[in-house]
Enzyme design. Sequence first.
Site, PDB file in Angstrom:
ATOM      1  N   MET A  30       0.993  -1.362  -0.079  1.00 21.45           N
ATOM      2  CA  MET A  30       0.266   0.122  -0.230  1.00 21.45           C
ATOM      3  C   MET A  30       0.980   1.902   0.370  1.00 21.45           C
ATOM      4  O   MET A  30       0.153   2.550   0.778  1.00 21.45           O
ATOM      5  CB  MET A  30      -1.109   0.360   0.711  1.00 21.45           C
ATOM      6  CG  MET A  30      -2.349  -1.021   1.030  1.00 21.45           C
ATOM      7  SD  MET A  30      -3.181  -0.497   2.578  1.00 21.45           S
ATOM      8  CE  MET A  30      -2.898  -0.583   3.889  1.00 21.45           C
ATOM      9  N   GLY A  31       1.935   1.309  -0.440  1.00 22.05           N
ATOM     10  CA  GLY A  31       3.232   1.926  -0.373  1.00 22.05           C
ATOM     11  C   GLY A  31       3.441   2.701   0.720  1.00 22.05           C
ATOM     12  O   GLY A  31       3.412   1.939   1.903  1.00 22.05           O
ATOM     13  N   TYR A  32       3.957   4.149   0.701  1.00 23.89           N
ATOM     14  CA  TYR A  32       4.850   4.077   1.604  1.00 23.89           C
ATOM     15  C   TYR A  32       6.218   3.309   2.427  1.00 23.89           C
ATOM     16  O   TYR A  32       5.400   2.769   2.860  1.00 23.89           O
ATOM     17  CB  TYR A  32       4.065   4.460   2.586  1.00 23.89           C
ATOM     18  CG  TYR A  32       4.543   6.336   4.199  1.00 23.89           C
ATOM     19  CD1 TYR A  32       4.587   7.727   3.497  1.00 23.89           C
ATOM     20  CD2 TYR A  32       5.629   5.879   4.559  1.00 23.89           C
ATOM     21  CE1 TYR A  32       4.756   8.456   3.667  1.00 23.89           C
ATOM     22  CE2 TYR A  32       5.607   7.134   6.049  1.00 23.89           C
ATOM     23  CZ  TYR A  32       5.983   8.360   4.804  1.00 23.89           C
ATOM     24  OH  TYR A  32       6.602   9.209   5.391  1.00 23.89           O
ATOM     25  N   HIS A  34       9.045   1.648   3.174  1.00 23.34           N
ATOM     26  CA  HIS A  34      10.130   1.216   4.190  1.00 23.34           C
ATOM     27  C   HIS A  34      11.238   0.658   3.933  1.00 23.34           C
ATOM     28  O   HIS A  34      11.165  -0.911   3.092  1.00 23.34           O
ATOM     29  CB  HIS A  34       9.717   1.783   5.573  1.00 23.34           C
ATOM     30  CG  HIS A  34       8.617   0.196   5.996  1.00 23.34           C
ATOM     31  ND1 HIS A  34       8.972  -1.352   6.195  1.00 23.34           N
ATOM     32  CD2 HIS A  34       7.333   0.369   6.343  1.00 23.34           C
ATOM     33  CE1 HIS A  34       7.610  -1.963   6.409  1.00 23.34           C
ATOM     34  NE2 HIS A  34       6.813  -1.007   6.650  1.00 23.34           N
ATOM     35  N   GLY A  36      11.162  -2.150   5.655  1.00 29.79           N
ATOM     36  CA  GLY A  36      11.121  -3.636   5.247  1.00 29.79           C
ATOM     37  C   GLY A  36      10.422  -4.328   3.998  1.00 29.79           C
ATOM     38  O   GLY A  36      10.689  -5.329   3.433  1.00 29.79           O
ATOM     39  N   HIS A  37       9.448  -3.686   3.232  1.00 25.96           N
ATOM     40  CA  HIS A  37       9.285  -3.631   1.508  1.00 25.96           C
ATOM     41  C   HIS A  37      10.513  -3.766   0.467  1.00 25.96           C
ATOM     42  O   HIS A  37      10.600  -4.671  -0.152  1.00 25.96           O
ATOM     43  CB  HIS A  37       8.344  -2.339   1.070  1.00 25.96           C
ATOM     44  CG  HIS A  37       7.729  -1.891   1.268  1.00 25.96           C
ATOM     45  ND1 HIS A  37       7.187  -0.853   2.535  1.00 25.96           N
ATOM     46  CD2 HIS A  37       6.306  -2.827   2.156  1.00 25.96           C
ATOM     47  CE1 HIS A  37       6.145  -0.681   3.376  1.00 25.96           C
ATOM     48  NE2 HIS A  37       5.050  -1.818   2.746  1.00 25.96           N
ATOM     49  N   GLN A  61     -10.234  -2.780   2.804  1.00 28.11           N
ATOM     50  CA  GLN A  61      -9.426  -3.478   3.226  1.00 28.11           C
ATOM     51  C   GLN A  61     -10.022  -1.837   4.799  1.00 28.11           C
ATOM     52  O   GLN A  61      -9.481  -2.622   5.704  1.00 28.11           O
ATOM     53  CB  GLN A  61      -8.398  -3.844   3.122  1.00 28.11           C
ATOM     54  CG  GLN A  61      -6.990  -2.876   3.206  1.00 28.11           C
ATOM     55  CD  GLN A  61      -6.181  -3.430   2.676  1.00 28.11           C
ATOM     56  OE1 GLN A  61      -5.725  -4.457   1.429  1.00 28.11           O
ATOM     57  NE2 GLN A  61      -5.060  -4.183   3.141  1.00 28.11           N
ATOM     58  N   ASP A 150       2.397  -8.518   9.706  1.00 31.23           N
ATOM     59  CA  ASP A 150       1.494  -9.158   8.983  1.00 31.23           C
ATOM     60  C   ASP A 150       0.767 -10.248   9.074  1.00 31.23           C
ATOM     61  O   ASP A 150       0.292 -11.327   8.670  1.00 31.23           O
ATOM     62  CB  ASP A 150       1.124  -7.969   8.652  1.00 31.23           C
ATOM     63  CG  ASP A 150       1.178  -6.968   7.886  1.00 31.23           C
ATOM     64  OD1 ASP A 150      -0.098  -6.281   9.158  1.00 31.23           O
ATOM     65  OD2 ASP A 150       1.471  -6.102   7.234  1.00 31.23           O
ATOM     66  N   VAL A 176      11.363  -6.340   9.513  1.00 32.88           N
ATOM     67  CA  VAL A 176      12.209  -6.380   9.357  1.00 32.88           C
ATOM     68  C   VAL A 176      12.004  -4.725  10.720  1.00 32.88           C
ATOM     69  O   VAL A 176      11.140  -4.337  10.226  1.00 32.88           O
ATOM     70  CB  VAL A 176      12.733  -5.273   8.335  1.00 32.88           C
ATOM     71  CG1 VAL A 176      13.689  -4.700   8.568  1.00 32.88           C
ATOM     72  CG2 VAL A 176      12.531  -5.987   6.815  1.00 32.88           C
TER      73      VAL A 176
END
Length: 290
Positions: A30-32, A34, A36-37, A61, A150, A176
């Site tokens: 969903m963007g933003y 960091h 972790g992504h 959601q 998640d 992360v």
Amino acid sequence: MIIARTKEDLRHAMREMAGDGRSIGFVPTMGYLHEGHASLLTAAREQCEVTVLSIFVNPLQFGVNEDLEVYPRDEARDVAIAESCHTDIVFIPSVQEMYPTRPLTSVKVSEITEELCGASRPGHFDGVGIVIAKLFHLVKPHRAYFGMKDAQQVAVIEQMVHDLDFDVEIVRMPTVREADGLAMSSRNVRLSAEQRHQALVLSNVLKDAGFWLKQPEMTVDSLLEAVRTEIGKMDEAEIDYVELMQYPSLQRVPANQRLLEASGTVILALAVKFGATRLIDNALYTIGER
């Protein structure tokens, strides 16, 4: 790097980049973004020949009075991170592009969606199911990468893939964390300095629980009470849930059972609000092994 904003643009890009049968790694977000992504994108790049990222804040959601409108967004920053991770295709659709009409079809996974975030956010995982199903059909990935912060979402998607015979491997990636232990989240930017400091109780208590559950007389109830007590010491914290369950089935472990008498993999899952910001965190433990 190709940026696609329509489904047709995405299909064209996929034909151009992966039409010769090259392996596709997919990271839906969903963007933003960091670190972790970025770890998911890096794994996809290392394991597959074509890496695809999607950025879409999925309204289906989010429930009533949730943070859809204030969910953090920064497309330029996201694109820069994607490029730094050598991503091949970034899919950034609008809501109108993803849902040109109100969907009449739902993708509902039962049982494992009825606890934890599913209980406190009714309908949330129905929204996750439909958007992930649509994205899997559009991208047709060989592997899709999801972070274990998640963990319930991962379990839901794995069940959907199994039940509906999606031809994709779900790759679980570890949570992360910041240097001080806080799980990376797009919502962390909304914490005040004091809330950010107090939120460290989540990662700290998950570490402590790894020792507590090895105590001979420790039961599920006593472990959960110890965790709630530690979190309750933070005056900014408002507990949504603290639960210990089998994973990935999310079946409850009997409350009075001594943990040393149980077996298998369990998850200690936390959802706590600090001010208006709801954070989740979890840890998996293997119990009962001698």
